[in-house]
Design a protein around this motif. Structure first.
Motif, short mmCIF file in Angstrom:
data_model
loop_
_atom_site.label_atom_id
_atom_site.label_comp_id
_atom_site.label_asym_id
_atom_site.label_seq_id
_atom_site.Cartn_x
_atom_site.Cartn_y
_atom_site.Cartn_z
N TYR A 1 0.83 -1.30 0.05
CA TYR A 1 0.13 0.05 0.09
C TYR A 1 0.79 1.11 0.01
CZ TYR A 1 -4.09 -2.82 1.16
OH TYR A 1 -5.01 -3.89 1.05
N LYS A 2 0.58 2.18 -0.68
CA LYS A 2 1.25 3.45 -0.74
C LYS A 2 0.36 4.65 0.01
CE LYS A 2 1.45 2.82 -5.32
NZ LYS A 2 1.22 1.15 -5.19
N GLU A 3 1.26 5.69 0.20
CA GLU A 3 0.73 6.81 1.10
C GLU A 3 1.06 8.04 0.56
OE1 GLU A 3 3.98 5.63 4.48
OE2 GLU A 3 1.86 6.31 5.01
N ALA A 4 0.56 9.20 1.07
CA ALA A 4 1.07 10.50 0.68
C ALA A 4 2.45 10.73 1.19
CB ALA A 4 0.10 11.51 1.35
N PRO A 5 3.43 11.39 0.55
CA PRO A 5 4.68 11.61 0.97
C PRO A 5 4.69 12.32 2.39
CG PRO A 5 4.27 12.48 -1.29
CD PRO A 5 2.95 12.01 -0.92
N ALA A 6 3.85 13.29 2.58
CA ALA A 6 3.77 13.84 3.92
C ALA A 6 3.46 12.67 5.10
CB ALA A 6 2.55 14.78 4.07
N LEU A 7 2.68 11.71 5.22
CA LEU A 7 2.50 10.86 5.96
C LEU A 7 3.87 9.77 5.95
CD1 LEU A 7 -1.15 9.74 5.36
CD2 LEU A 7 -0.16 11.50 6.81
#
Length: 692
Positions: free
Chosen positions: A81-87
């Motif tokens: 799963y991928k996530e926002a860079p900030a997270l």
């Protein structure tokens, strides 16, 4: 198992008289009644065309974009799963758990409208005045146990990955998503829903009146925890509308209360000394007001913990970091524990945040939109008068239009208060001759030409012409502009006049009343003085008064007004939104005390025979799972509405529109426009993105 048609949804009210199972992550319809329980197939739901426009547009409307369909979660390991860079940065710094630990075992998977989006950016939009919570619901908080598909034809699983009901619709079982979390990272479980049902709804101090979708047979239902991810609702009588009601904004309740947090403000659970200290610290009267301020809302006031208490854990895609209902902008940021992903395993939402500017003047908001300073919006700005301005500034503002198909049956409804505290005014307002006289005195054609740019037709509070419940007499009675007829009706109600031609009340005083208009509707505000002139011609003194929406709602709920203006919901969603056909809710402005009585609220007053009969019929409608019977009952309710003529309609709306920046992606070209389909919520704003 066949799918329910749109007509069946609004006639049947989503009855699930037989057992219905919706597969996790599948796009399946609420099933039609069967003789025995069956399991739902795993087939995907195909989106249907948007509702047929009532008035033919100048050009063929674009085909509706296919609904973002829940599909099976990616078969890849959770670590993919991928996530926002900030997270990701917070995870790297040890300030946030890895994304696979934040998502449920089976996250809800959305297929983007156009394509997989990009992370980043802030949605620029606005709130009107101090009580515009509906736009917050519509833009980032449409996450309930179940939900509507894009085209408003099918109920889909949402927070609940599946649900079933028994044969007589007295029990509903919801299977939740294992591992789903609140915005503070704590588990979302059956305990939270049981707390809402048993300690909020079934608490007489917090909920003194019985009513709403969680009631049947004159009593509230109950909820029991089967296991951590399974909850069962039980009712003492058949309740065939549970599923569709939970796909509407009514569905907020079961998913609003984190038990662990809200127990800290509840008399049953909190330490008495600590609770008293919190009451004093928050400067409220008692624990009830404290709980409502922190976790729910204070009836009859603009206070709403969901939007004003930024500490309240939520399950929505974005989380408020500044409260609404202030004169400052309202801001929301990404929820790191949001439980949906796209088809490539990217955790949603794509957008970093939402910025809601605080604006009082709708002309200012329209100018901001025309200048390209609003990314996507229809609420408050999408008027017929504004459209030429938006067309002229399209290239400069770098935006385009999307189309909304209205469920509304009226752009402006005038309600005189039939339960007025003043007995003399009440008697005058309750006289049908008085209301018919006012209606004939209004020049609708002129109003439509001047304020609605010639778009629409004279119309009363009635189902739209394309509805199976269309009643021509209900729609067209008393709409003719005829001063002679107006005077004939008014002479039957108030025959005497003073030297200035003003009609006299029975006590000999001139009749005068105030028409309250919220400052959110430009056409309404402009119509007020025009209608004032029309009524003066027939001897009726009416003074329009423009005020903040929050104040207007407070006065309405307290029954402290003469007359009010609002919009006419319930044109297509007739069964689900009957507010203008009988005193159904606090939105039934003409009969506030009567609807309180029906809902067993102590503020209520027993209604006359006609509205009481309608209430009995609607009770029967909610209890049955027979489609033909529901159809028959609703038509009986509408027939009585035609005879009673509760409120005065002005104009049938044509198709609406909204504006969207050209780099603001995944917004459908066409969507329904309604409160019970809280657009754009069902179009999944969590998959909107900015193409930088």
């Amino acid at each position: 198992m066949r799918r329910l048609t749109r007509r069946e949804f609004f006639v049947l009210g989503g009855s699930v008289a037989a057992t219905a199972t919706v597969a996790a992550c599948g796009a399946q319809a609420t099933p039609a009644p069967k003789a025995a329980p069956t399991a739902a197939p795993a087939a995907k739901a195909e989106p249907t065309k948007a509702p047929v426009p009532t008035a033919a547009p100048a050009a063929k409307a674009p085909e509706p974009t296919k609904a973002p369909e829940p599909t099976k979660a990616p078969a890849a390991p959770a670590s993919k799963y991928k996530e926002a860079p900030a997270l990701a940065a917070l995870v790297k710094d040890g300030k946030l758990p890895p994304v696979d630990q934040r998502l449920p075992a089976q996250p809800m998977v959305l297929k983007p409208v156009e394509k997989v989006g990009k992370y980043g950016g802030t949605w620029r939009t606005a709130l009107k005045g101090g009580a515009d919570n509906a736009w917050l619901v519509r833009t980032f908080a449409y996450d309930y146990l179940v939900r509507w598909d894009l085209n408003w034809t099918t109920v889909l699983p949402c927070v609940a990955e599946s649900y079933t009901s028994n044969a007589d619709a007295t029990e509903y079982t919801f299977k939740l998503r294992k591992g789903m979390k609140w915005s503070d990272g704590k588990p979302f479980t059956a305990d939270d829903i049981v707390f809402w049902a048993m300690d909020v709804v079934n608490n007489k101090e917090l909920t003194p009146a019985t009513g709403g979708w969680f009631a049947a047979g004159g009593k509230f239902g109950t909820a029991e925890k089967v296991d951590e991810t399974t909850v069962k609702f039980k009712f003492s009588a058949s309740n065939g509308m549970v599923i569709v009601r939970n796909a509407c904004p009514d569905g907020q309740g079961p998913v609003q209360f984190q038990a662990e947090y809200c127990k800290g403000f509840h008399k049953k659970y909190a330490d008495a000394a600590k609770l008293d200290a919190l009451v004093k610290e928050n400067k409220v009267d008692d624990w009830i007001k404290l709980f409502q301020t922190k976790c729910s809302s204070v009836p009859g006031t603009p206070i709403d913990g969901r939007w004003q208490n930024v500490a309240l854990p939520v399950i929505s895609a974005h989380v408020l970091i500044t409260p609404s209902a202030t004169k400052d902008p309202c801001k929301a940021q990404r929820n790191p524990y949001y439980w949906k992903v796209d088809t490539e395993g990217n955790q949603l939402p794509y957008l970093d945040g939402i910025f809601y500017d605080y604006i009082e003047d709708m002309n200012v908001l329209a100018l901001k939109a025309a200048a390209g300073e609003i990314d996507m919006m229809d609420r408050h700005i999408a008027t017929n008068a504004n459209k030429p301005v938006f067309v002229d500034n399209m290239k400069k503002g770098d935006y385009a239009f999307f189309e909304t198909i209205p469920s509304s049956m009226n752009s402006m409804v005038i309600s005189v208060n039939l339960t007025h505290k003043d007995k003399q005014l009440r008697a005058i307002f309750q006289d049908l001759n008085f209301r018919a006289g006012l209606s004939h005195a209004i020049n609708r054609k002129e109003l439509i030409d001047v304020l609605w740019v010639g778009q629409g037709e004279p119309y009363q509070c009635a189902p739209r012409p394309t509805s199976p419940f269309y009643n021509e007499k209900l729609a067209k009675q008393y709409t003719e502009f005829d001063v002679k007829k107006a005077n004939e009706f008014l002479d039957k109600a108030l025959p005497k006049k003073d030297a200035n031609g003003v009609r006299l009340m029975p006590d000999g005083k001139p009749l005068a009343f105030t028409l309250e208009i919220t400052n959110t509707g430009k056409e309404w505000m402009d119509a007020g003085p025009m209608i004032q002139k029309y009524l003066k011609v027939v001897g009726v003194e009416m003074t329009p008064k423009v005020e903040d929406r929050a104040l207007m709602y407070t006065r309405k709920d307290a029954n402290e007004f003469d007359a009010m203006v609002w919009g006419g919901d319930g044109g297509l969603d007739v069964v689900l939104e009957p507010r203008w056909y009988f005193p159904y809710s606090t939105e039934s402005q003409y009969g506030i005390l009567w609807q309180y009585w029906w809902r067993k609220d102590s503020r209520g007053e027993e209604p006359p025979a006609a509205p009481k009969k309608q209430m009995e019929l609607y009770d029967q409608l909610q209890a049955t799972g027979d489609t033909k019977k529901q159809d028959e009952l609703m038509k009986q309710i509408l027939q009585i509405a035609q005879e009673q003529f509760y409120a005065i309609g002005i104009v049938l709306p044509t198709n609406g529109y909204g504006i969207v920046k050209n780099n603001f992606k995944n917004v459908p070209k066409v969507m329904p426009g309604a409160w019970l389909y809280p657009n754009p919520g069902p179009s999944n704003p969590e998959q909107y993105y900015i193409d930088k």
